[in-house]
Design a protein around this motif. Structure first.
Motif, short mmCIF file in Angstrom:
data_model
loop_
_atom_site.label_atom_id
_atom_site.label_comp_id
_atom_site.label_asym_id
_atom_site.label_seq_id
_atom_site.Cartn_x
_atom_site.Cartn_y
_atom_site.Cartn_z
N VAL A 91 0.83 -1.20 0.00
CA VAL A 91 0.00 0.00 0.00
C VAL A 91 0.87 1.26 0.00
CG1 VAL A 91 -1.71 1.31 1.31
CG2 VAL A 91 -1.92 -1.18 1.12
N SER A 92 1.89 1.26 0.85
CA SER A 92 2.80 2.41 0.89
C SER A 92 3.54 2.57 -0.42
CB SER A 92 3.80 2.23 2.05
OG SER A 92 4.74 3.27 2.07
N LEU A 93 3.93 1.46 -1.03
CA LEU A 93 4.66 1.50 -2.29
C LEU A 93 3.81 2.10 -3.40
CD1 LEU A 93 7.25 0.68 -3.80
CD2 LEU A 93 6.17 -1.53 -4.24
N VAL A 94 2.57 1.68 -3.49
CA VAL A 94 1.68 2.20 -4.53
C VAL A 94 1.39 3.69 -4.32
CG1 VAL A 94 -0.65 2.05 -5.47
CG2 VAL A 94 0.63 -0.03 -5.01
N ALA A 95 1.15 4.09 -3.06
CA ALA A 95 0.83 5.49 -2.78
C ALA A 95 2.00 6.41 -3.11
CB ALA A 95 0.44 5.64 -1.31
N PHE A 96 3.20 6.05 -2.66
CA PHE A 96 4.35 6.91 -2.91
C PHE A 96 4.82 6.82 -4.35
CE2 PHE A 96 4.72 6.64 1.76
CZ PHE A 96 4.77 8.01 2.04
N SER A 97 4.54 5.72 -5.03
CA SER A 97 4.84 5.65 -6.46
C SER A 97 3.97 6.62 -7.24
CB SER A 97 4.63 4.22 -6.97
OG SER A 97 5.54 3.34 -6.37
N LEU A 98 2.71 6.73 -6.84
CA LEU A 98 1.82 7.69 -7.48
C LEU A 98 2.30 9.13 -7.24
CD1 LEU A 98 -0.78 8.10 -9.09
CD2 LEU A 98 -2.03 8.15 -6.93
N LEU A 99 2.74 9.41 -6.00
CA LEU A 99 3.27 10.74 -5.69
C LEU A 99 4.54 11.01 -6.48
CD1 LEU A 99 2.88 13.24 -3.86
CD2 LEU A 99 4.36 12.12 -2.19
N LEU A 100 5.37 9.99 -6.64
CA LEU A 100 6.59 10.14 -7.43
C LEU A 100 6.28 10.43 -8.88
CD1 LEU A 100 9.68 9.91 -7.72
CD2 LEU A 100 9.37 7.44 -8.02
N SER A 101 5.26 9.79 -9.42
CA SER A 101 4.90 10.01 -10.82
C SER A 101 4.46 11.46 -11.05
CB SER A 101 3.79 9.05 -11.23
OG SER A 101 2.58 9.34 -10.55
N PHE A 102 3.71 12.01 -10.12
CA PHE A 102 3.28 13.40 -10.27
C PHE A 102 4.47 14.35 -10.11
CE2 PHE A 102 -0.98 11.74 -9.83
CZ PHE A 102 -1.73 12.62 -10.60
N GLY A 103 5.38 14.03 -9.20
CA GLY A 103 6.56 14.88 -9.04
C GLY A 103 7.41 14.91 -10.30
N VAL A 104 7.66 13.73 -10.86
CA VAL A 104 8.44 13.65 -12.09
C VAL A 104 7.71 14.35 -13.24
CG1 VAL A 104 9.43 12.08 -13.80
CG2 VAL A 104 9.61 11.55 -11.36
N GLY A 105 6.40 14.17 -13.31
CA GLY A 105 5.62 14.81 -14.37
C GLY A 105 5.64 16.33 -14.26
N MET A 106 5.58 16.85 -13.05
CA MET A 106 5.61 18.30 -12.86
C MET A 106 6.95 18.89 -13.25
SD MET A 106 3.52 18.46 -9.26
CE MET A 106 3.77 20.22 -8.99
N VAL A 107 8.04 18.20 -12.92
CA VAL A 107 9.37 18.69 -13.30
C VAL A 107 9.54 18.66 -14.82
CG1 VAL A 107 11.85 18.28 -13.12
CG2 VAL A 107 10.41 18.05 -11.11
N GLY A 108 9.23 17.51 -15.42
CA GLY A 108 9.39 17.39 -16.87
C GLY A 108 8.48 18.32 -17.64
N GLY A 109 7.22 18.40 -17.24
CA GLY A 109 6.29 19.28 -17.95
C GLY A 109 6.61 20.75 -17.76
N GLY A 110 7.04 21.13 -16.55
CA GLY A 110 7.38 22.53 -16.31
C GLY A 110 8.56 23.00 -17.13
N ILE A 111 9.55 22.14 -17.29
CA ILE A 111 10.73 22.51 -18.07
C ILE A 111 10.40 22.55 -19.57
CG2 ILE A 111 13.05 21.79 -18.74
CD1 ILE A 111 13.39 20.65 -15.94
N GLN A 112 9.69 21.57 -20.05
CA GLN A 112 9.41 21.48 -21.49
C GLN A 112 8.50 22.60 -21.96
OE1 GLN A 112 8.17 17.54 -22.81
NE2 GLN A 112 9.36 16.60 -21.17
#
Length: 220
Positions: A91-112
């Motif tokens: 459960v912890s792995l899935v929750a923090f993986s989802l948070l990680l995906s949004f973090g990576v998406g925000m960095v990549g999308g903000g730069i591009q």
């Protein structure tokens, strides 16, 4: 008279054709897991940046991207992993993986898409950087909360602050449509600024009105 007994013949049963075991370390398996990771992060990156343009559409894309990233988490952490985590860890792995995906998406999308959405990208990029690091520490099997107060963590925070200050300063020189503007220019620009106004000639003389008797009126 002795009889020679023939040795008993043991017939081995025909072996059934077995399918080859699934190789967790094979190239196709590893490629599939990583592809789900990157594809999910890419979809989220585009959705979080372009959301103001068409909220219903990009909300669906964001949900799909999150689902793809979670599917990648299941494949990498449960199917391909040597040891499967227990329920609480899952459960912890899935929750923090989802948070990680949004973090990576925000960095990549903000730069591009900084040029198209400067103000939005200026705060989204550093926030996504901090979010991704916290989520990775919580998600990683060797990560501990004490890693949030290490010199490396301080470097991540410093990088996020510098990114926010720099992108905010650059956003002030870029208009919302992605074009740079001068500080001395007016808010409304003429439709054709390169063309000089046409010179107006002298007003034409009004035609004399005929009198009621058919003769042209004149002054004496």
């Amino acid at each position: 008279m002795t009889t020679v007994l023939e040795p008993e013949r043991h017939q081995t049963p025909a072996t059934k054709h077995r399918r080859p075991a699934f190789d967790k370390k094979s190239l196709p398996a590893r490629y599939s897991g990583q592809m789900l990771y990157f594809l999910g992060a890419a979809l989220i990156a585009g959705a979080v940046v372009h959301y103001p343009i068409n909220p219903p559409l990009y909300a669906i894309i964001c949900v799909v991207g999150a689902f793809v990233f979670l599917l990648g988490t299941i494949v990498n952490e449960f199917v391909l992993a040597d040891e499967r985590p227990v329920l609480s860890q899952a459960v912890s792995l899935v929750a923090f993986s989802l948070l990680l995906s949004f973090g990576v998406g925000m960095v990549g999308g903000g730069i591009q898409h900084f040029e198209q959405f400067p103000e939005r990208s200026a705060w989204m990029t550093p926030l996504g950087l901090l979010m991704s690091y916290v989520a990775f520490v919580a998600k990683d099997s060797k990560g501990r909360w004490r890693h949030l107060v290490t010199p490396f963590a301080a470097g991540v925070v410093a990088l996020a602050v510098l990114a926010w200050l720099g992108m905010t300063a650059l956003a002030g020189t870029i208009s919302s449509d992605g074009q740079s503007h001068d500080h001395g220019s007016t808010t409304q620009t003429p439709a054709e600024p390169d063309q000089a106004p046409a010179e107006q000639g002298p007003p034409a003389e009004a035609p004399t009105k005929p009198a009621k008797d058919g003769h042209t009126s004149h002054s004496h």
